[in-house]
Write a protein that holds these residues in place. Structure first.
Motif, PDB file in Angstrom:
ATOM      1  N   VAL A  75      33.367  46.021 -23.760  1.00  0.00           N
ATOM      2  CA  VAL A  75      33.153  46.488 -25.125  1.00  0.00           C
ATOM      3  C   VAL A  75      32.145  45.568 -25.796  1.00  0.00           C
ATOM      4  O   VAL A  75      32.266  44.337 -25.736  1.00  0.00           O
ATOM      5  N   HIS A  76      31.143  46.173 -26.427  1.00  0.00           N
ATOM      6  CA  HIS A  76      30.130  45.408 -27.165  1.00  0.00           C
ATOM      7  C   HIS A  76      29.846  46.129 -28.470  1.00  0.00           C
ATOM      8  O   HIS A  76      29.474  47.309 -28.460  1.00  0.00           O
ATOM      9  N   GLU A  77      30.060  45.442 -29.594  1.00  0.00           N
ATOM     10  CA  GLU A  77      29.829  45.984 -30.931  1.00  0.00           C
ATOM     11  C   GLU A  77      30.481  47.350 -31.142  1.00  0.00           C
ATOM     12  O   GLU A  77      29.876  48.280 -31.665  1.00  0.00           O
ATOM     13  N   GLY A  78      31.721  47.489 -30.678  1.00  0.00           N
ATOM     14  CA  GLY A  78      32.482  48.708 -30.896  1.00  0.00           C
ATOM     15  C   GLY A  78      32.204  49.835 -29.922  1.00  0.00           C
ATOM     16  O   GLY A  78      32.781  50.903 -30.044  1.00  0.00           O
ATOM     17  N   SER A  79      31.331  49.635 -28.963  1.00  0.00           N
ATOM     18  CA  SER A  79      31.043  50.661 -27.957  1.00  0.00           C
ATOM     19  C   SER A  79      31.515  50.182 -26.595  1.00  0.00           C
ATOM     20  O   SER A  79      31.432  49.006 -26.279  1.00  0.00           O
ATOM     21  N   VAL A  80      32.001  51.135 -25.795  1.00  0.00           N
ATOM     22  CA  VAL A  80      32.473  50.814 -24.450  1.00  0.00           C
ATOM     23  C   VAL A  80      31.369  51.155 -23.460  1.00  0.00           C
ATOM     24  O   VAL A  80      30.795  52.241 -23.501  1.00  0.00           O
ATOM     25  N   TYR A  81      31.073  50.224 -22.567  1.00  0.00           N
ATOM     26  CA  TYR A  81      30.075  50.419 -21.526  1.00  0.00           C
ATOM     27  C   TYR A  81      30.775  50.277 -20.177  1.00  0.00           C
ATOM     28  O   TYR A  81      31.687  49.468 -20.025  1.00  0.00           O
ATOM     29  N   TYR A  82      30.336  51.071 -19.208  1.00  0.00           N
ATOM     30  CA  TYR A  82      30.957  51.085 -17.881  1.00  0.00           C
ATOM     31  C   TYR A  82      29.957  50.583 -16.855  1.00  0.00           C
ATOM     32  O   TYR A  82      28.767  50.890 -16.930  1.00  0.00           O
ATOM     33  N   MET A  91      26.451  40.341 -15.898  1.00  0.00           N
ATOM     34  CA  MET A  91      25.072  40.243 -16.373  1.00  0.00           C
ATOM     35  C   MET A  91      24.956  40.821 -17.787  1.00  0.00           C
ATOM     36  O   MET A  91      24.278  40.252 -18.644  1.00  0.00           O
ATOM     37  N   PHE A  92      25.631  41.942 -18.033  1.00  0.00           N
ATOM     38  CA  PHE A  92      25.619  42.569 -19.356  1.00  0.00           C
ATOM     39  C   PHE A  92      26.266  41.663 -20.392  1.00  0.00           C
ATOM     40  O   PHE A  92      25.723  41.465 -21.486  1.00  0.00           O
ATOM     41  N   GLU A  93      27.435  41.114 -20.070  1.00  0.00           N
ATOM     42  CA  GLU A  93      28.148  40.274 -21.025  1.00  0.00           C
ATOM     43  C   GLU A  93      27.403  38.985 -21.330  1.00  0.00           C
ATOM     44  O   GLU A  93      27.561  38.424 -22.407  1.00  0.00           O
ATOM     45  N   ALA A  94      26.581  38.513 -20.401  1.00  0.00           N
ATOM     46  CA  ALA A  94      25.797  37.302 -20.645  1.00  0.00           C
ATOM     47  C   ALA A  94      24.675  37.554 -21.640  1.00  0.00           C
ATOM     48  O   ALA A  94      24.344  36.678 -22.448  1.00  0.00           O
ATOM     49  N   ALA A  95      24.069  38.730 -21.621  1.00  0.00           N
ATOM     50  CA  ALA A  95      22.956  39.056 -22.519  1.00  0.00           C
ATOM     51  C   ALA A  95      22.940  40.548 -22.814  1.00  0.00           C
ATOM     52  O   ALA A  95      22.065  41.272 -22.328  1.00  0.00           O
ATOM     53  N   PRO A  96      23.878  41.062 -23.627  1.00  0.00           N
ATOM     54  CA  PRO A  96      23.946  42.509 -23.877  1.00  0.00           C
ATOM     55  C   PRO A  96      22.718  43.050 -24.608  1.00  0.00           C
ATOM     56  O   PRO A  96      22.373  44.217 -24.448  1.00  0.00           O
ATOM     57  N   GLU A  97      22.037  42.227 -25.387  1.00  0.00           N
ATOM     58  CA  GLU A  97      20.867  42.700 -26.130  1.00  0.00           C
ATOM     59  C   GLU A  97      19.722  43.117 -25.209  1.00  0.00           C
ATOM     60  O   GLU A  97      18.852  43.871 -25.621  1.00  0.00           O
ATOM     61  N   GLN A  98      19.731  42.688 -23.959  1.00  0.00           N
ATOM     62  CA  GLN A  98      18.708  43.103 -22.994  1.00  0.00           C
ATOM     63  C   GLN A  98      18.921  44.544 -22.532  1.00  0.00           C
ATOM     64  O   GLN A  98      17.984  45.196 -22.096  1.00  0.00           O
ATOM     65  N   TYR A  99      20.152  45.030 -22.627  1.00  0.00           N
ATOM     66  CA  TYR A  99      20.484  46.330 -22.047  1.00  0.00           C
ATOM     67  C   TYR A  99      20.780  47.415 -23.076  1.00  0.00           C
ATOM     68  O   TYR A  99      20.665  48.591 -22.761  1.00  0.00           O
ATOM     69  N   VAL A 100      21.192  47.035 -24.288  1.00  0.00           N
ATOM     70  CA  VAL A 100      21.446  48.009 -25.353  1.00  0.00           C
ATOM     71  C   VAL A 100      20.838  47.496 -26.651  1.00  0.00           C
ATOM     72  O   VAL A 100      20.652  46.307 -26.835  1.00  0.00           O
ATOM     73  N   GLY A 101      20.521  48.412 -27.524  1.00  0.00           N
ATOM     74  CA  GLY A 101      19.951  48.038 -28.806  1.00  0.00           C
ATOM     75  C   GLY A 101      18.451  48.256 -28.839  1.00  0.00           C
ATOM     76  O   GLY A 101      17.855  48.776 -27.893  1.00  0.00           O
TER      77      GLY A 101
END
Length: 116
Positions: A75-82, A91-101
């Motif tokens: 979960v990142h900023e209220g959204s669930v990612y699979y 990798m996503f949890e280390a730098a989520p801004e690279q993959y969403v936003g």
């Protein structure tokens, strides 16, 4: 004998408070909600939000389509990612801004297969 009577009176008071008072919410009774909606189970959930995951989603790290039932969620900023694997999720949890936003680069293409 008087102690037993005293205990039974307090047990009855506590039971009534839990069943019909504020404890009714904890016990799942909800202050006569079934009477107000006619006992319809479909309308009972109308006041509460319930999220149902999609059957499939796209891994934001590698771009694979994954079944959400077997995926690794985050979960990142209220959204669930699979994610297809624990590595992608980490990798996503280390730098989520690279993959969403707004600054997202999208799925990263890899030359070697690091996970199945």
């Amino acid at each position: 004998m008087s102690e037993l009577l005293y205990f039974l009176i307090w047990a009855a008071v506590i039971f009534v408070m839990l069943r019909f008072g504020c404890g009714a919410h904890v016990m799942g009774y909800g202050h006569g909600k079934a009477e107000r909606d006619g006992g319809n189970p479909q309308s009972r959930g109308a006041g509460t939000l319930r999220w149902i995951p999609p059957a499939e989603d796209v891994d934001p790290v590698c771009g694979k389509t994954v079944s959400t039932a077997a995926a690794k969620p985050s979960v990142h900023e209220g959204s669930v990612y699979y994610f297809c694997s624990r590595d992608c999720r980490e990798m996503f949890e280390a730098a989520p801004e690279q993959y969403v936003g707004p600054a997202a680069q999208g799925p990263q293409l890899r030359l070697e297969n690091s996970h199945g």
